[in-house]
Design an enzyme around this catalytic site. Sequence first.
Site, short mmCIF file in Angstrom:
data_model
loop_
_atom_site.label_atom_id
_atom_site.label_comp_id
_atom_site.label_asym_id
_atom_site.label_seq_id
_atom_site.Cartn_x
_atom_site.Cartn_y
_atom_site.Cartn_z
N ASP A 125 -1.21 13.33 1.10
CA ASP A 125 -1.52 13.77 2.47
C ASP A 125 -0.20 14.31 3.05
OD1 ASP A 125 -0.01 11.54 3.08
OD2 ASP A 125 -1.49 10.64 4.43
N CYS A 176 1.42 9.08 -0.21
CA CYS A 176 1.19 9.15 1.23
C CYS A 176 2.39 8.48 1.89
CB CYS A 176 -0.15 8.54 1.63
SG CYS A 176 -0.37 6.78 1.33
N THR A 208 2.91 5.37 2.90
CA THR A 208 3.19 4.06 2.29
C THR A 208 2.70 3.95 0.85
OG1 THR A 208 1.07 3.23 3.05
CG2 THR A 208 2.96 2.88 4.53
N ILE A 230 -0.25 3.04 0.34
CA ILE A 230 -1.31 2.03 0.45
C ILE A 230 -2.68 2.66 0.71
CG2 ILE A 230 -2.14 0.02 1.75
CD1 ILE A 230 0.84 -0.66 2.27
N HIS A 239 -0.02 -4.46 -18.44
CA HIS A 239 -1.03 -5.51 -18.26
C HIS A 239 -2.32 -5.04 -17.58
CE1 HIS A 239 2.04 -9.08 -18.57
NE2 HIS A 239 2.04 -8.29 -19.63
N ARG A 279 -5.03 -9.78 -24.84
CA ARG A 279 -5.58 -10.63 -23.78
C ARG A 279 -5.71 -9.86 -22.46
NH1 ARG A 279 -0.15 -11.80 -23.86
NH2 ARG A 279 0.87 -12.34 -21.91
N HIS A 280 -4.91 -8.82 -22.30
CA HIS A 280 -4.98 -8.03 -21.07
C HIS A 280 -6.22 -7.15 -21.05
CE1 HIS A 280 -1.15 -9.66 -20.10
NE2 HIS A 280 -0.66 -9.22 -21.25
C1 RB5 Z 1 -0.27 9.04 7.73
O1 RB5 Z 1 0.38 8.98 8.96
C2 RB5 Z 1 -0.22 7.71 7.03
O2 RB5 Z 1 -1.07 6.83 7.66
C3 RB5 Z 1 -0.60 7.86 5.59
O3 RB5 Z 1 0.26 8.77 4.97
C4 RB5 Z 1 -0.55 6.62 4.72
O4 RB5 Z 1 0.69 5.98 4.85
C5 RB5 Z 1 -1.66 5.70 4.83
O5 RB5 Z 1 -1.73 4.66 4.16
#
Ligand code: RB5
Length: 145
Positions: free
Chosen positions: A8, A65, A67, A69, A98, A132-133
Amino acid sequence: MKIAIGSDHGGFELKTKLIAHLNENGYEVDDCGTYEPKSCNYPEIAKKVADKVAAGEVDKGILCCGTGIGMSLAANKVKGIRAAVVSDAFSTKYTRLHNDTNILCLGERVIGPGLAAMLVDIFLTTEFEGGRHQVRVDMIKELEK
Ligand code: RB5
């Protein structure tokens, strides 16, 4: 080896640098966007990359992105995807050994481009251990049913 990559706006600069790094190292790169640093929605890009990995159109995926996450949360909703967000070498190596991870998620606002390139190299060159993995990865696949 063919790699699908996406980001993104929060991961756009990192994606641009990683594409250059992958090209320099002989990988075939499928850039799934975003193609400009304008604000966009990471789940749309995560789905593009995850669908290609799940369909076997590419060998592995990389998602960036802010983070890492949000990309990992979205990618892991696609059947067949095991996406991990990482920021250190040990986790990157062991998530391949693993977990047989097939998408690597990175946060541009968390790690620098040098470390990100190193983690990508580890991710793309470390083979799954199996044994095992494999049993445990099969249990994850059962959860998808
Ligand atoms: C965008 O501002 C930000 O939320 C996105 O890049 C990301 O970090 C979401 O997890």
